[in-house]
Motif scaffolding. Structure first.
Motif, PDB file in Angstrom:
ATOM      1  N   GLY A  65       0.813  -1.211   0.000  1.00 51.82           N
ATOM      2  CA  GLY A  65       0.000   0.000   0.000  1.00 51.82           C
ATOM      3  C   GLY A  65       0.843   1.254   0.000  1.00 51.82           C
ATOM      4  O   GLY A  65       1.978   1.258   0.486  1.00 51.82           O
ATOM      5  N   LYS A 116       0.341   5.930  -0.192  1.00 46.39           N
ATOM      6  CA  LYS A 116      -0.548   7.079  -0.208  1.00 46.39           C
ATOM      7  C   LYS A 116      -0.388   7.850  -1.508  1.00 46.39           C
ATOM      8  O   LYS A 116       0.657   7.784  -2.154  1.00 46.39           O
ATOM      9  CB  LYS A 116      -0.240   7.989   0.982  1.00 46.39           C
ATOM     10  N   GLU A 148      -7.210  -2.504  -4.253  1.00 49.75           N
ATOM     11  CA  GLU A 148      -8.261  -1.685  -3.643  1.00 49.75           C
ATOM     12  C   GLU A 148      -7.795  -0.235  -3.599  1.00 49.75           C
ATOM     13  O   GLU A 148      -6.596   0.046  -3.586  1.00 49.75           O
ATOM     14  CB  GLU A 148      -8.571  -2.144  -2.203  1.00 49.75           C
ATOM     15  N   ARG A 189     -13.460   2.450   1.480  1.00 48.93           N
ATOM     16  CA  ARG A 189     -13.224   1.871   0.149  1.00 48.93           C
ATOM     17  C   ARG A 189     -14.044   2.601  -0.902  1.00 48.93           C
ATOM     18  O   ARG A 189     -15.221   2.891  -0.697  1.00 48.93           O
ATOM     19  CB  ARG A 189     -13.592   0.387   0.157  1.00 48.93           C
ATOM     20  N   ARG A 191      -5.490   6.455  -0.881  1.00 52.86           N
ATOM     21  CA  ARG A 191      -4.665   5.308  -0.508  1.00 52.86           C
ATOM     22  C   ARG A 191      -4.905   4.201  -1.522  1.00 52.86           C
ATOM     23  O   ARG A 191      -6.046   3.918  -1.898  1.00 52.86           O
ATOM     24  CB  ARG A 191      -5.013   4.822   0.897  1.00 52.86           C
ATOM     25  N   ASN A 249      -3.844   0.176  -2.753  1.00 51.80           N
ATOM     26  CA  ASN A 249      -3.224  -1.131  -2.527  1.00 51.80           C
ATOM     27  C   ASN A 249      -2.977  -1.810  -3.868  1.00 51.80           C
ATOM     28  O   ASN A 249      -3.858  -1.815  -4.735  1.00 51.80           O
ATOM     29  CB  ASN A 249      -4.119  -2.035  -1.670  1.00 51.80           C
TER      30      ASN A 249
END
Length: 225
Positions: A134, A136, A176, A184, A196, A198
């Motif tokens: 993940g 940012k 995601e 989400r 954010r 992933n």
């Protein structure tokens, strides 16, 4: 002596009525016979008609939308067709797509086929040990304008101090995306900026990824098709 009698002649009007009545009766009998024949024919056709189940998109299925047991009723609508007209690639069972993701935007009413979805194992099959990494949005320059969504593919470049860009990872699968509050973002939401993200990476590449990320050397572009 025998009395001679005269034959009583039928009136023309009565004869005409009798002929018309006889013709109508004959026509009615013929029509009924045709009706019975058509019923028998239809019955035979229905007996040979074997129905099969297929699915169409009940509403737009966004690219990257993962199909679960909960979302099946939202995105899929069941239809019955003659089995002889159903192609082999058509989705005929919900078990075929549960856990899969739409490979592209699917418009409402489209007949669904297996090729419209991709399996996670197909995405990860070339990785030795896939993991989710993940980062940012502020860690990477622009991050494709903030429009990344689950199911997108991105290319990650490393830019040297001299300004030379080198492709390091291509076709990276976005697992995601989340908004500023950590919620989400749905695949169908095309306006909320992803803060954010992933992605799937091979474990052996994670150290290099975060090192390059910390140095501000990575750039991301989104694959359009």
């Amino acid at each position: 002596m025998k009395k001679s009698g005269k034959l009583k002649r039928e009136k023309p009007e009565a004869a005409s009525i009798r002929r018309k009545t006889g013709g109508a009766a004959a026509a009615l009998i013929a029509s009924f016979a045709v009706f019975i024949a058509m019923l028998q024919m239809e019955k035979g056709m229905l007996e040979n008609y074997e129905k099969g189940t297929i699915y169409v998109a009940a509403e737009k299925i966004p690219r990257g939308q993962v199909i679960t047991q909960e979302t099946c009723s939202q995105y899929f609508q069941e239809k019955q067709l003659d089995k002889s007209g159903i192609p082999e690639s058509a989705l005929c069972s919900l078990e075929q797509v549960t856990g899969l993701a739409a490979a592209f935007d699917i418009e409402p009413g489209v007949f669904l086929a297996e090729g419209m979805f991709e399996r996670l194992e197909d995405v990860l099959k070339e990785m030795e040990e896939p993991v989710v990494a993940g980062f940012k949005a502020e860690d990477l320059y622009q991050v494709a304008g903030g429009v990344l969504r689950a199911g997108d593919r991105i290319h990650i470049y490393s830019v040297s101090e001299e300004g030379q860009a080198v492709l390091v990872w291509d076709n990276v699968y976005v697992q995601e995306v989340f908004d500023q509050g950590g919620s989400r973002i749905a695949s169908g939401d095309r306006t909320t900026a992803a803060q954010r993200i992933n992605i799937y990476l091979d474990k052996k590449d994670v150290e290099m990824f975060y090192s390059e990320l910390a140095g501000g050397a990575l750039r991301v572009v989104r694959r359009v098709v």
